[in-house]
Motif scaffolding. Structure first.
Motif, mmCIF file in Angstrom:
data_model
loop_
_atom_site.group_PDB
_atom_site.id
_atom_site.type_symbol
_atom_site.label_atom_id
_atom_site.label_comp_id
_atom_site.label_asym_id
_atom_site.label_seq_id
_atom_site.Cartn_x
_atom_site.Cartn_y
_atom_site.Cartn_z
ATOM 1 N N SER A 134 6.783 30.714 -6.402
ATOM 2 C CA SER A 134 7.399 29.393 -6.491
ATOM 3 C C SER A 134 7.495 28.744 -5.117
ATOM 4 N N ILE A 135 7.994 29.505 -4.133
ATOM 5 C CA ILE A 135 8.205 28.921 -2.800
ATOM 6 C C ILE A 135 6.869 28.514 -2.181
ATOM 7 N N LEU A 136 5.860 29.413 -2.240
ATOM 8 C CA LEU A 136 4.557 29.080 -1.666
ATOM 9 C C LEU A 136 3.941 27.867 -2.363
ATOM 10 N N SER A 137 4.078 27.807 -3.698
ATOM 11 C CA SER A 137 3.462 26.706 -4.437
ATOM 12 C C SER A 137 4.206 25.397 -4.210
ATOM 13 N N ILE A 138 5.533 25.472 -4.018
ATOM 14 C CA ILE A 138 6.288 24.245 -3.731
ATOM 15 C C ILE A 138 5.802 23.666 -2.405
ATOM 16 N N ILE A 139 5.637 24.534 -1.400
ATOM 17 C CA ILE A 139 5.159 24.061 -0.093
ATOM 18 C C ILE A 139 3.741 23.491 -0.246
ATOM 19 N N GLY A 140 2.871 24.258 -0.917
ATOM 20 C CA GLY A 140 1.477 23.830 -1.091
ATOM 21 C C GLY A 140 1.372 22.521 -1.835
ATOM 22 N N SER A 141 2.110 22.407 -2.957
ATOM 23 C CA SER A 141 1.979 21.200 -3.772
ATOM 24 C C SER A 141 2.585 20.001 -3.053
ATOM 25 N N PHE A 142 3.593 20.244 -2.223
ATOM 26 C CA PHE A 142 4.189 19.127 -1.484
ATOM 27 C C PHE A 142 3.190 18.569 -0.478
ATOM 28 N N ILE A 143 2.494 19.464 0.246
ATOM 29 C CA ILE A 143 1.529 19.004 1.256
ATOM 30 C C ILE A 143 0.367 18.258 0.581
ATOM 31 N N ILE A 144 -0.211 18.878 -0.461
ATOM 32 C CA ILE A 144 -1.341 18.231 -1.140
ATOM 33 C C ILE A 144 -0.877 16.925 -1.792
ATOM 34 N N GLY A 145 0.304 16.971 -2.428
ATOM 35 C CA GLY A 145 0.822 15.786 -3.107
ATOM 36 C C GLY A 145 1.050 14.620 -2.157
ATOM 37 N N LEU A 146 1.538 14.944 -0.960
ATOM 38 C CA LEU A 146 1.772 13.904 0.047
ATOM 39 C C LEU A 146 0.458 13.229 0.433
ATOM 40 N N LEU A 147 -0.589 14.049 0.638
ATOM 41 C CA LEU A 147 -1.901 13.496 0.986
ATOM 42 C C LEU A 147 -2.433 12.607 -0.137
ATOM 43 N N ILE A 148 -2.300 13.084 -1.378
ATOM 44 C CA ILE A 148 -2.798 12.306 -2.521
ATOM 45 C C ILE A 148 -2.019 10.997 -2.643
ATOM 46 N N ALA A 149 -0.701 11.058 -2.398
ATOM 47 C CA ALA A 149 0.120 9.845 -2.482
ATOM 48 C C ALA A 149 -0.339 8.822 -1.451
ATOM 49 N N LEU A 150 -0.669 9.314 -0.230
ATOM 50 C CA LEU A 150 -1.127 8.394 0.814
ATOM 51 C C LEU A 150 -2.482 7.786 0.450
ATOM 52 N N LEU A 151 -3.354 8.613 -0.157
ATOM 53 C CA LEU A 151 -4.654 8.089 -0.606
ATOM 54 C C LEU A 151 -4.456 7.050 -1.709
ATOM 55 N N ARG A 152 -3.460 7.307 -2.532
ATOM 56 C CA ARG A 152 -3.198 6.464 -3.702
ATOM 57 C C ARG A 152 -2.784 5.046 -3.291
ATOM 58 N N ILE A 153 -2.123 4.912 -2.119
ATOM 59 C CA ILE A 153 -1.706 3.577 -1.679
ATOM 60 C C ILE A 153 -2.593 3.059 -0.552
ATOM 61 N N SER A 154 -3.709 3.778 -0.286
ATOM 62 C CA SER A 154 -4.571 3.359 0.825
ATOM 63 C C SER A 154 -5.266 2.045 0.492
ATOM 64 N N GLU A 155 -5.766 1.376 1.552
ATOM 65 C CA GLU A 155 -6.426 0.094 1.313
ATOM 66 C C GLU A 155 -7.878 0.288 0.886
ATOM 67 N N ASN A 156 -8.392 1.508 1.091
ATOM 68 C CA ASN A 156 -9.766 1.813 0.708
ATOM 69 C C ASN A 156 -9.846 2.045 -0.807
ATOM 70 N N LYS A 157 -10.744 1.290 -1.442
ATOM 71 C CA LYS A 157 -10.854 1.343 -2.901
ATOM 72 C C LYS A 157 -11.293 2.728 -3.390
ATOM 73 N N VAL A 158 -12.246 3.335 -2.669
ATOM 74 C CA VAL A 158 -12.761 4.651 -3.075
ATOM 75 C C VAL A 158 -11.655 5.704 -3.009
ATOM 76 N N CYS A 159 -10.865 5.667 -1.930
ATOM 77 C CA CYS A 159 -9.745 6.606 -1.781
ATOM 78 C C CYS A 159 -8.760 6.443 -2.921
ATOM 79 N N ARG A 160 -8.422 5.186 -3.213
ATOM 80 C CA ARG A 160 -7.461 4.923 -4.280
ATOM 81 C C ARG A 160 -7.953 5.473 -5.608
ATOM 82 N N PHE A 161 -9.246 5.219 -5.879
ATOM 83 C CA PHE A 161 -9.815 5.666 -7.144
ATOM 84 C C PHE A 161 -9.844 7.191 -7.215
ATOM 85 N N ALA A 162 -10.236 7.824 -6.119
ATOM 86 C CA ALA A 162 -10.314 9.292 -6.097
ATOM 87 C C ALA A 162 -8.936 9.898 -6.361
ATOM 88 N N ALA A 163 -7.896 9.332 -5.730
ATOM 89 C CA ALA A 163 -6.541 9.849 -5.914
ATOM 90 C C ALA A 163 -6.071 9.650 -7.348
#
Lengths: 224, 219
Positions: free
Chosen positions: B25-54
């Protein structure tokens, strides 16, 4: 017998049967869960004979423990304690209905609470019976409020049905496991199973969006 | 008949399972938080491809059952020459799958931020990266502690599915206890209550923490 047998036309049949079982378990547990969950929610709302609290405490445990463990409890535990027979499909439907009901009960209560209390007071001062208030005022508005939550719950419960494969129900996931064990082609089998679930979820989402739109007409009155 | 004392004798085995559950649980919480943060940033990025990929990432992992994902990873990874045990397969798959939910939660947090704050930061001459690291992300994360908490509590409950790939966590340990004692009802009832109490306690802690971090906000 094991390994590199290749795919046969019967795998397609197996896939279709698994799809049918998954869909059947999903549909029956959703309908039963909706019925029982609404009853629990209404018992809590009207606080009939004080069992509302006990039922809600039970719901909390169903919401806050893994569905897999609940499946084991029903499939292995209940037959051992009461010495009765339960087939995997029966155990699956009982567990998932109970789990869905727990979530539905909470949604029902929060959507009844969302109704403006003044409306209920007005209705009572017009001498409407409690049944009329429930049918004409609470039901349409709380349903409009609850619909989006019902839809996301349904999409979630669709994925939860995959767990029934662990107690031996031959659903879509179990079919994937069977074919994977025989062919050793995880990169073909699991993406196909995954895409099937994905398409099913999208279908539920689409139907849900349509239902949401239909019931949202009842919300207009509360915004005036 | 019902025998509630049956678990007492097997507490050490139960505890061992709990430790594995806690580690995953602890390892996955850390892992999912890091990956999730990156995906969230891609999701609001100005680049259309990044947004779509996220968006595609989030859509895929929220609509495919975890059991299917874990079987794919468990049977698929050795085929491509990656030999890791059930523990690490579980951690990676959980991190990747739960990241989709984390990303959506953080994105909602970011989009709820008052635009005035960001404009104020710009007019004070903050750089773009600084606006993200010093303003947007701290506000977005502190204001979404509670929803993030429920995502992570769900993650803890999902670790039970790792028993299907033979990881010896709580559910696996209980399965073994149930088959040695022939008392499945008592054992699984105990497990349901254990998970329930654990998640109640954790959500109480998270709610308190959320309240403390957001004590200066009116909402």
């Amino acid at each position: 017998m094991y390994g590199d047998q290749g795919f046969t036309i019967f795998d397609l049949q197996l896939w279709a049967e698994g799809l049918g079982i998954t869909f059947g378990v999903f549909l029956s547990s959703s309908i039963l869960g909706l019925i029982f969950g609404s009853i629990i929610g209404l018992i809590r709302y009207y606080n009939i004979i004080g069992i509302g609290r006990v039922l809600m405490l039970g719901s909390e445990f169903l919401k806050n423990s893994p569905v897999l463990v609940q499946l084991f409890l029903v499939y292995f535990g209940i037959p051992a304690l009461f010495t009765i027979d339960l087939s995997p499909v029966e155990a699956a439907i009982i567990t998932l209905s109970g789990n869905t009901a727990a979530f539905i009960a909470v949604i029902v209560i929060s959507s009844i609470d969302a109704i403006d209390k003044k409306q209920l007071e007005a209705a009572r001062s017009f001498a409407l019976s409690e049944w009329q208030i429930l049918r004409l005022i609470i039901y349409p508005q709380s349903l409009a409020f609850a619909m989006p939550m019902f839809v996301s719950l349904a999409i979630n419960q669709l994925q939860v049905t995959s767990l029934v494969s662990v107690i031996g129900v031959v659903d879509l996931t179990r079919v994937g496991d069977i074919i994977n064990q025989r062919t050793f082609e995880p990169f073909i089998v699991w993406p196909i199973i995954g895409v099937t679930y994905f398409v099913l979820a999208k279908l539920v989402e689409r139907i849900g969006a349509r239902l949401e739109q239909r019931f949202s007409v009842h919300q207009a009155s509360s915004e005036i | 008949m019902l025998d509630p004392a049956v678990m007492m004798e097997y507490m050490p085995a139960f505890w061992d399972g709990f430790i594995v559950t806690a580690e995953v649980s602890i390892l996955s919480i850390i892992g999912s938080f890091i990956i999730g943060l990156l995906i969230a940033l891609l999701r609001i990025s100005e680049n259309k491809v990044c947004r779509f990929a996220a968006l595609f990432y989030v859509d895929i992992f929220r609509n495919i059952p975890f059991l299917v994902l874990i079987f794919f990873a468990y049977y698929g990874l050795p085929e491509v020459g990656i030999y890791i045990d059930a523990f690490w397969t579980g951690c990676f798959t959980l991190s990747i799958a739960v990241a989709a939910y984390v990303a959506e939660t953080i994105r909602a947090g970011i989009q709820n931020i008052d635009k005035g704050i960001i404009e104020a930061a710009k007019s004070f001459g903050f750089k773009r990266v600084q606006i993200y690291t010093k303003i947007i992300l701290p506000i977005a994360i502190t204001s979404s502690i509670r929803p993030l908490g429920s995502v992570f509590i769900n993650l803890i409950l999902t670790t039970s599915i790792l028993s299907a790939i033979t990881l010896g966590e709580l559910t696996s340990a209980s399965k073994i206890i149930a088959s040695t004692t022939f008392r499945p009802f008592e054992v699984y009832m105990f497990l349901v209550i254990f998970y329930g109490v654990l998640t109640f306690a954790l959500s109480a802690v998270i709610a308190g923490w959320h309240k403390y971090l957001n004590r200066y906000n009116e909402a």
